[in-house]
Design a protein around this motif. Structure first.
Motif: not given
Length: 741
Positions: A371-377, A385-396
């Motif tokens: 879906g909208a998540l890149p593979a690394d996220a 875990y999930g870094d700030a960039a991955a969680v920011a994608l979820l938040a958006d």
């Protein structure tokens, strides 16, 4: 430099010390250490018995659920069927009385035949085979002593392992990299054997005897593998990518994970991994044997402690490198020089940098719809875990969900819809901040689900008023009272003296007006209660004690906090955050990005800890205040896992529709759980287990780890997950299996 004490969980048994091939790159016979010359050819039954007993003793002492044993050599198949059977029976009989045994063998496979496969099948032994490519590639090093090729016999053995009956034995291929071989042809030859996994082994070398560069070879192999869609796991590549996403390593060759491998030689000597034989004569020796020393004694040795010392064991060059957490200084032996000992970067430093940069820039495609998540996220979150960039994608993504739901409730052409659209145009950042409030979605879902008297469709005016007040936009917005209050999300609430109050933003505050009265905010004793925000480690968190839609959690929300109670929350959260920094550092960046509100819950009557989340309130955690900040830290981690996974499930189907009626047994509940609930619980408990691991609480660590591991096994059985769901859970499994003990 001593690292933390950890139990061992991988044991290599040298059951035969000679080999029927004469590979000129062999680290046992061709490098500095020549101790093999003075050892027994085979491991005697008494030595096997003592080794099995020491492993079982170690597992029992430390409550290990599982240990791994690899039969190695020399060439283990030189034992012959009778002696091999006796070894397997001793290991199975002794160790499985205490814990699960993952039993494997590494072989050149020239003696592997159908009767041997039957024996290995009986004892559930998985087989790794050494193969360096096609015939020309393999014959460069892997020949008989008379110079004859071993390639045809190895390929015949691999054909046997690919048969349906013996396929469960096939663990993968081990290929020693030689830059003189063409990486494309090696790749094609290895893939032709249909391996479950490929291991690429860098030729063992030191600064005193440096190797030829291998970086271009590794990069070319990776490019070919990635272009083909990553059709088979490659342990080195997968580990580098995992480490870059905050996940675990699957190999001691890279990363800072604790070293937990020890060797038992044919004479019963405990030794460090074989790679250390390339440093000096006796480079792997410990001076201990299974007859006079336990595995605990081995782990206490300075050399073994050094292997657990992480960054502190590395050279200044390594510690200052941006890639150190992925590289980890490479294999310990590859740092050796006579002049400086191990105080060097890897002799493959430039090669590893080249490969790591290539993998970070071009990780390769991912199977399954993410879906909208890149593979690394996606993978970073899946590791737990999930870094700030991955969680920011979820938040958006959750903001987009909130927008869509609010639009569906109010309608774009209705007055409320037009008002919100105008405010968004005039103050887009403030508009987004208010719509990110977790309980905006709770309200919208209540209305769309037919919430009845509990849902106020006109609450859109409260949202609009909150935006206008925060942005200082001149307007007059009538807001209806809900439960005797006017509540402006993220701003505060007012005990309303009338059914409707008009909110009028103005410089420095706003006015509340109703028939026969008005008051200004800010102002003294005017009935207005400002939203309570706390700042922890630079993170601004709303203590949500008033929102009428916050009460959508499993446990009841507490009432409005007075100043003293709010101050208590602020203090205990700050202390809990300190515990998170020590016990869950990989979770902090995600929490900083995604934690928006804490809902104080009514305490449990029996005083037990209480927490909750809602699928329809991303970023909000319900917590009953714990006076123990360490306990509160665990609750924060546990519930934030739920809110992250809920957001992932909003974006990607991890569980197929036809699995919704299935129920799974899980360790943490007496009742069978739906598949999605089992996944949620396993994901939360994975993070909690990691906290107890770092706190060095073996009992609680084992309990949460075992719950998680058992749920993962159940989830991966059958067709309970979509392809993306299976990928997500396999990443969880990678993390669990990377933990010592």
């Amino acid at each position: 430099m001593d690292g933390p004490w950890r139990p061992l969980r991988h044991f290599v048994l040298k059951v035969h010390s000679r080999c029927d091939l004469a590979c000129d790159h062999c680290y046992i016979y061709e490098h500095a250490d020549q101790s093999w010359r003075g050892r027994p050819v085979t491991m005697a039954p008494a030595t096997v018995r003592a080794a099995a007993g020491r492993i079982a003793q170690h597992a029992a002492r430390h409550g290990l659920a599982r240990v791994g044993v690899i039969l190695h050599g020399g060439e283990p198949l030189l034992l012959g069927a009778g002696r091999l059977r006796a070894v397997l029976e001793e290991l199975r009989g002794t160790i499985t009385a205490v814990c699960e045994l993952d039993l494997r063998m590494q072989t050149n496979a020239v003696r592997l035949d159908a009767p041997t496969c039957e024996l290995l099948l009986d004892h559930r032994v998985r087989v790794g085979v050494s193969l360096d490519g096609g015939r020309a590639d393999n014959d460069r090093h892997r020949r008989y002593r008379n110079g004859a090729s071993s390639h045809a016999k190895v390929r015949a053995a691999l054909e046997l392992l690919r048969r349906p009956r013996y396929r469960p034995l096939y663990a993968g291929l081990l290929c020693t990299v030689d830059p003189a071989n063409d990486p494309q042809s090696v790749y094609e030859a290895l893939l032709a054997e249909d391996p479950p996994r490929i291991d690429l082994l860098l030729p063992h070398a030191t600064w005193d005897e440096p190797p030829a560069p291998v970086g271009p070879w590794l990069r070319a192999f990776h490019e070919r593998w990635a272009a083909a869609g990553c059709p088979v796991p490659v342990r080195l590549f997968d580990s580098i990518r995992s480490l870059g996403l905050g996940g675990p390593s699957q190999t001691e060759a890279v990363g800072l994970d604790d070293g937990d491998v020890v060797v038992i030689e044919t004479d019963g000597a405990w030794e460090e991994p074989d790679s250390m034989k390339t440093t000096v004569d006796g480079g792997a020796a410990t001076g201990l044997t299974v007859f006079d020393a336990s595995a605990d004694d081995v782990t206490d040795l300075p050399a073994m402690r050094r292997r657990r010392s992480g960054l502190s064991a590395l050279s200044d060059t390594c510690r200052s490198c941006d890639l150190v957490r992925q590289c980890g200084g490479g294999l310990t032996a590859h740092r050796w020089s006579a002049a400086r000992g191990f105080d060097n970067p890897s002799v493959y430093c430039d090669d590893l940098k080249e490969l790591i940069i290539a993998i970070n820039e071009h990780p390769g495609p991912v199977a399954g719809d993410l879906g909208a998540l890149p593979a690394d996220a996606f993978d970073g979150l899946a590791y737990g875990y999930g870094d700030a960039a991955a969680v920011a994608l979820l938040a958006d993504a959750e903001l987009a969900v909130n927008r869509a739901l609010v639009g569906e409730v109010v309608g774009e052409t209705a007055a409320g819809g037009r008002l919100l659209a105008d405010l968004e145009r005039r103050a887009p950042e403030v508009f987004d901040e208010v719509l990110r409030h977790p309980f905006v979605r709770s309200w919208a879902v209540s209305c769309l689900d037919g919430g009845g008297s509990d849902c106020d469709p006109d609450w859109t005016a409260a949202i609009a008023a909150a935006v206008a007040v925060r942005a200082g936009i001149e307007a007059e917005i009538p807001v209806r009272a809900h439960g005797g209050r006017i509540h402006l999300p993220t701003v505060g609430f007012f005990a309303a003296p009338a059914a409707e109050v008009t909110v009028i933003p103005e410089p420095g505050g706003f006015t509340l007006r109703w028939p026969g009265g008005r008051t200004q905010v800010p102002g003294a004793r005017n009935g207005w209660h400002e939203a309570r925000w706390v700042t922890v480690d630079g993170v601004r968190i709303l203590l949500e004690d008033a929102d009428p839609y916050r009460d959508r959690l499993e446990h009841a929300a507490a009432g409005h906090l007075d100043a003293a109670a709010a101050g208590g929350w602020s203090a205990v959260l700050a202390q809990a955050w300190d515990h998170l920094a020590a016990d869950a550092p990989e979770q902090l960046d995600g929490l900083r990005q995604g934690l928006r509100a804490i809902v104080p819950l009514a305490p449990a009557p029996d005083g037990t800890l209480r927490s909750a989340t809602s699928r329809h309130a991303f970023g909000a955690l319900g917590l009953a205040r714990a006076d123990d900040p360490a306990a509160l830290a665990v609750l924060l981690v546990h519930e934030f896992q739920h809110t992250k996974l809920g957001a992932v499930l909003d974006l990607i189907d991890l569980v197929p529709d036809d699995a919704v009626t299935e129920r799974l047994r899980v360790g943490w509940r007496p009742d069978p759980r739906p598949v999605e609930a089992a996944l949620q619980g396993a994901y939360a408990h994975l993070a909690v287990a990691d906290v107890w691991r770092r706190r060095d609480n073996p009992e609680l660590f084992r309990m949460y780890r075992d719950w998680t591991a058992e749920a993962i096994d159940a989830l991966l059985t059958g067709d309970r997950l979509t392809p993306a769901g299976a990928r997500f859970v396999r990443r969880m499994a990678d993390t669990v299996h990377s933990w010592p003990g």
